[in-house]
Design an enzyme around this catalytic site. Structure first.
Site, short mmCIF file in Angstrom:
data_model
loop_
_atom_site.label_atom_id
_atom_site.label_comp_id
_atom_site.label_asym_id
_atom_site.label_seq_id
_atom_site.Cartn_x
_atom_site.Cartn_y
_atom_site.Cartn_z
N ASP A 23 6.73 -8.51 5.74
CA ASP A 23 6.03 -7.57 6.38
C ASP A 23 4.66 -7.51 6.34
O ASP A 23 4.01 -6.65 5.78
CB ASP A 23 6.69 -6.34 6.84
CG ASP A 23 6.47 -5.82 8.14
OD1 ASP A 23 6.34 -6.61 9.02
OD2 ASP A 23 6.40 -4.75 8.40
N PHE B 230 0.95 -1.03 0.06
CA PHE B 230 0.01 -0.12 -0.09
C PHE B 230 0.65 1.35 -0.06
O PHE B 230 0.64 2.25 -0.63
CB PHE B 230 -0.99 -0.24 1.34
CG PHE B 230 -1.84 1.19 1.43
CD1 PHE B 230 -1.55 1.94 2.55
CD2 PHE B 230 -3.07 1.57 0.45
CE1 PHE B 230 -2.35 3.25 2.49
CE2 PHE B 230 -3.64 2.63 0.77
CZ PHE B 230 -3.35 3.49 1.90
N SER C 149 3.66 -6.19 2.48
CA SER C 149 2.51 -5.47 3.16
C SER C 149 1.25 -6.02 2.57
O SER C 149 0.90 -7.38 2.77
CB SER C 149 2.64 -3.86 2.66
OG SER C 149 1.73 -3.19 3.44
N LEU C 150 0.55 -5.22 1.98
CA LEU C 150 -0.88 -5.78 1.45
C LEU C 150 -0.68 -6.63 0.31
O LEU C 150 -1.38 -7.77 0.32
CB LEU C 150 -1.67 -4.68 0.66
CG LEU C 150 -2.70 -3.88 1.75
CD1 LEU C 150 -3.47 -2.77 0.94
CD2 LEU C 150 -3.69 -4.61 2.52
#
Lengths: 436, 97
Positions: free
Chosen positions: A177, A79, A154-155
């Protein structure tokens, strides 16, 4: 409610996609035409210039250097960044220096330049697009699901999980992550979990709770192997003062991204460094950061330790085990690799002295700088031990230099020496003695 | 970030500096004349080093404690702070290692 897109199927916003404790509100993903997911291919023939390919335009694939007899790796941004960041392309280029694969950067800027909630649903369409492309490769190049590896930050990590949910037996997923908000403790269906691929490895670098620490990444272990470098919450080098953080070596934009999410971005930087340095990220199986720091998880068991990052699959996890946690320390700037040793020294001398003990390691491949192992009242005859994360892989250790200096001027010129010094290398339990 | 954050003193490695006295490591290093300087580790054994001079910043850090920087001091070099040498351990040359 439900929305259906041709080629990609239907998407609902009922439980567990929405209406749960973790995801009270729901959104339906945007249409593919709006997200405009694009695929950028790198191969050994074009390691740094890209070719855009699309399953909707098969001639683009035929004209490209895509080869069906090679492993295919996808990299999906998150994101925070918008896909035109070079880290995706740099990672593909790095891979080409060590392996012959198809490396495809997935750019879904169209779907990530909006609110986080909408983005967290847009990844479902992005995943469907990737599945559509993988299915094209499977039918036209008879590649097996195991030939595909999806890396997501992330996303993007949950997007990879969504791909794995739809492609049974997907070879590997790497979660860099994985995002916490709307995903931590959510149903397996919704987030990345170990059932999404044959092998799922995860790197947690920003797993402090969202409130109050603004941690953006999950702390929950969701893969087969979950790595928590530096404890997984505060990465070294990320606590620089604001001026030094923003004025970054790679320019202001990179510095600003680092200021906003330094810990969060470290995950892909560690992964990138691991591509050419397999041995530099040895992970120690441990239950918590406290245990790791206390030395309860050192050295590696006789079966050996996994390495974090690109070469993780070399580790054979016992069948059926999931969410194994591993800890390690890294550097505070590139190169991030570290090699862990335990140093134990018994000192000699004529009297107690308060000062600092330091050691530097010398080996076949070079030597390290001085590492502090004790800063206290040094009593002759007593033994001090500490862990050293060497910044150089010195190879076989030949000599250890022992240094002490006292913090204040001491006119009595105390003498201090080392009697016994034992060094143990973490990765293979190798013990060295009488190195003085 | 921890409270004792100094912008000007007690700087960690990687933080911007203009004089080595600001750095915990006591070496404020710049790669080129125009680049920004940052605090870094002192030079280790066998690494390139510069003889300790009065300048605030260094192209090469001075050596760690116990080591010396072996370099041919040239007058020109000391003016342009480009006197580079290599750190060595004086006690090494004593024992025939």
């Amino acid at each position: 409610a439900q929305v259906c897109y041709d080629r990609l199927g239907c998407f609902v916003d009922t439980v567990p996609w929405a209406g749960t404790l973790q995801r009270p509100l729901g959104k339906l993903p945007w249409p593919p035409e709006r997200i405009k997911t694009t695929f950028i291919l790198f191969t050994k023939q074009n390691p740094s210039t890209f070719q855009e390919i699309s399953a909707l335009n098969p001639s683009s694939i035929l004209a490209s250097n895509y080869r069906g007899n090679k492993t295919t790796r996808f990299i999906i941004h998150g994101f925070i960044d918008q896909g035109d960041e070079n880290w995706l392309k740099d990672m593909c280029t790095l891979m080409m220096q060590t392996e012959d694969v198809n490396c495809i950067c997935v750019d879904w800027q169209g779907g990530s330049r909006t609110g986080y909630l909408q983005s967290s649903h847009n990844i479902r369409v992005v995943a469907a697009e990737i599945v559509y492309l993988i299915k094209y490769f499977q039918s036209n190049y008879n590649q097996a699901p195991a030939d595909f590896h999806v890396i997501g930050h992330s996303l993007g990590a949950h997007c990879a999980g969504e791909v794995g949910r739809k492609i049974k037996g997907l070879g590997r997923i790497t979660g860099l992550d994985p995002a916490e908000a709307y995903f931590q403790n959510a149903a397996n269906l919704v987030r990345l979990d170990a059932s999404d691929a044959v092998f799922v490895d995860v790197i947690h670098t920003d797993s402090a709770p969202m409130v109050p620490y603004l941690g953006l990444g999950m702390s929950q272990a969701v893969g087969h192997l979950d790595f928590y470098p530096n404890g997984g919450e505060h990465m070294p080098g990320c606590d620089k003062n604001i001026v030094s953080q923003i004025v970054d070596l790679d320019g202001i934009w990179e510095g600003t991204r680092d200021f906003v999410a330094c810990n969060h971005l470290r995950s892909y930087k560690y992964y990138a460094d691991s591509i050419l340095n397999p041995e530099g990220f040895v992970g120690y199986k441990c239950n918590s950061t406290e245990d790791f720091v206390a030395g309860k998880c050192f050295p590696c068991p006789t079966g050996g330790c996994p390495v974090m990052g690109h070469h993780s699959p070399t580790f054979k996890a016992p069948a059926g085990t999931v969410n194994m946690k591993f800890y390690l320390n890294t550097g505070d700037a590139r190169p991030f690799m570290r090699w862990r040793y335990r140093v134990t020294v018994t000192i000699t001398g004529d009297r107690d002295v308060s000062g600092t003990l330091r050691v530097s390691l010398y080996g076949t491949n070079g030597n390290t700088r001085q590492h502090e192992i004790a800063k206290t009242k040094l009593r002759p005859g007593s033994t001090y031990s500490a862990y050293v994360d060497a910044e150089v892989d010195v190879g076989e250790v030949k000599k250890v230099k022992f240094l002490w200096d006292n913090s204040q001027i001491n006119p009595l010129l105390p003498k201090l020496g080392a009697q016994v010094l034992v060094l143990q290398r973490g990765k293979d339990r190798q013990v060295y003695v009488d190195l003085l | 970030p921890p409270q004792n954050k100094g912008i000007f003193i007690n700087l960690e490695n990687g933080e911007l500096c203009f004089n080595s006295l600001q750095c915990k490591s006591s070496c404020c290093h710049r790669t080129s004349g125009v680049s920004l300087a940052r605090c870094v580790h002192l030079a280790a054994d066998k690494q390139e080093c510069s003889v300790k001079t009065l300048y605030g910043t260094y192209y090469r850090c001075p050596c760690e404690s116990g080591l010396k920087c072996k370099s041919g001091i040239s007058i020109g070099g000391s003016i342009t702070n480009t006197n580079f040498g290599v750190c060595y351990d004086p006690r090494d040359t004593a024992e025939s290692s």
